[in-house]
Structure formats: C-alpha cells, structure tokens
Design an enzyme around this catalytic site. Structure first.
Site, PDB file in Angstrom:
ATOM      1  N   THR A  15       0.803  -1.214   0.000  1.00 45.94           N
ATOM      2  CA  THR A  15       0.000   0.000   0.000  1.00 45.94           C
ATOM      3  C   THR A  15       0.843   1.274   0.000  1.00 45.94           C
ATOM      4  O   THR A  15       2.040   1.247   0.292  1.00 45.94           O
ATOM      5  CB  THR A  15      -0.929   0.029   1.232  1.00 45.94           C
ATOM      6  OG1 THR A  15      -0.143   0.117   2.420  1.00 45.94           O
ATOM      7  CG2 THR A  15      -1.812  -1.198   1.287  1.00 45.94           C
ATOM      8  N   ASP A  16       0.156   2.365  -0.282  1.00 48.65           N
ATOM      9  CA  ASP A  16       0.776   3.685  -0.173  1.00 48.65           C
ATOM     10  C   ASP A  16       0.503   4.223   1.231  1.00 48.65           C
ATOM     11  O   ASP A  16      -0.042   3.520   2.085  1.00 48.65           O
ATOM     12  CB  ASP A  16       0.264   4.627  -1.273  1.00 48.65           C
ATOM     13  CG  ASP A  16      -1.244   4.855  -1.221  1.00 48.65           C
ATOM     14  OD1 ASP A  16      -1.876   4.571  -0.177  1.00 48.65           O
ATOM     15  OD2 ASP A  16      -1.803   5.320  -2.225  1.00 48.65           O
ATOM     16  N   ALA A  17       0.852   5.462   1.471  1.00 51.30           N
ATOM     17  CA  ALA A  17       0.690   6.053   2.811  1.00 51.30           C
ATOM     18  C   ALA A  17      -0.763   6.105   3.265  1.00 51.30           C
ATOM     19  O   ALA A  17      -1.041   6.143   4.459  1.00 51.30           O
ATOM     20  CB  ALA A  17       1.291   7.459   2.838  1.00 51.30           C
ATOM     21  N   ILE A  20      -3.945   2.380   0.602  1.00 53.20           N
ATOM     22  CA  ILE A  20      -4.518   1.932  -0.667  1.00 53.20           C
ATOM     23  C   ILE A  20      -3.435   1.181  -1.445  1.00 53.20           C
ATOM     24  O   ILE A  20      -2.278   1.607  -1.475  1.00 53.20           O
ATOM     25  CB  ILE A  20      -4.991   3.147  -1.512  1.00 53.20           C
ATOM     26  CG1 ILE A  20      -5.990   3.996  -0.733  1.00 53.20           C
ATOM     27  CG2 ILE A  20      -5.535   2.711  -2.857  1.00 53.20           C
ATOM     28  CD1 ILE A  20      -7.298   3.327  -0.433  1.00 53.20           C
TER      29      ILE A  20
END
Length: 138
Positions: A15-17, A20
């Site tokens: 995921t990103d920050a 997601i």
C-alpha cells in the site's frame, strides 16, 4: 477454460501512505497468479527453463482500475487463457475483493490482459512454446 483463482491478502508493503494498494502492485499480484496457475498445471518456471531452455516473459500488459484495494483486504486474483499462439499466450486477469458475507458477490477492483511470450532463455529471442507445455493448457 475456467479461470484459475489465487488468494492474496493485502499487506502494508503493498500500500501507499493512505493504505490503498499502489497501482503497480496489481501487476505483481497478476504475476503471482500466473505463476501459481502454471504450478497448478504441474509446470514450475524454474524447471521449464532448466528442461526446455525456454521461459515466459511479459510482452504487453493493459490494465483498467475500477476500485481500490485496501490494507488487509482479501483478494482473489484470477488468470485465464483467452488466446493461444505457437509463441505466446494472452491471459485475462482480474483482482477481486472477497465479499464480507457469503451472500455477497466479489467486487471487481482491477482487470487486464497480459500477453506472455516464450523466449529462448539464453538469447531472449522468441521461440515456439514446446508441445508438451501447450498440451498442459488444453
């Protein structure tokens, strides 16, 4: 041919920050599903290279993103052959979120077509897929 299904859980590293799934990671999920599809057919990518001198490589990929996957989601990633040539296969693939309840349908997150070509592993030049390999796809 029915689609092969491979379960994947979304981890922090996917995921990103914002929690997601980073868009490029769907390609990794699709790669894992194709590898496990081959394994389910009794074909190890390492053994193929050792025994035939050839290997599959991705030559094209087209993806469409519909909805985001999030941290801890349980996904089903599918792989199905939709076109077969003497030197390549085109696979339809999907990433679906497993439903929270048994009476719900999975949610389509991402879908695409991935073309994989067969190459000579020493020269990386296109070659014909060995008949013994093609027979496993029937």
């Amino acid at each position: 041919m029915a689609a092969f299904e491979f379960p994947i859980r979304v981890y922090w590293e996917d995921t990103d920050a914002g929690g997601i799934v980073f868009y490029a990671n769907y390609l990794r999920f699709f790669e894992r599903a194709r590898t496990e599809w081959l394994r389910a057919l009794g074909l190890s990518q390492h053994a193929l290279r050792e025994e035939t001198g050839g290997m599959f490589v991705v030559t094209a990929a087209q993806l469409q993103y519909h909805r985001p996957a999030r941290l801890d989601d349980e996904l089903l990633v599918t792989a199905a052959v939709i076109a077969q040539g003497r030197a390549s296969l085109t696979m339809a693939q999907q990433a679906l979120r497993k439903p929270a309840h048994a009476n719900e349908a999975p949610t389509l997150l991402c879908e695409g077509e991935v073309r994989i070509g067969w190459v000579d592993s020493a020269t990386l030049r296109p070659a014909r897929i060995p008949n013994a390999v093609l027979e496993r796809f029937a």
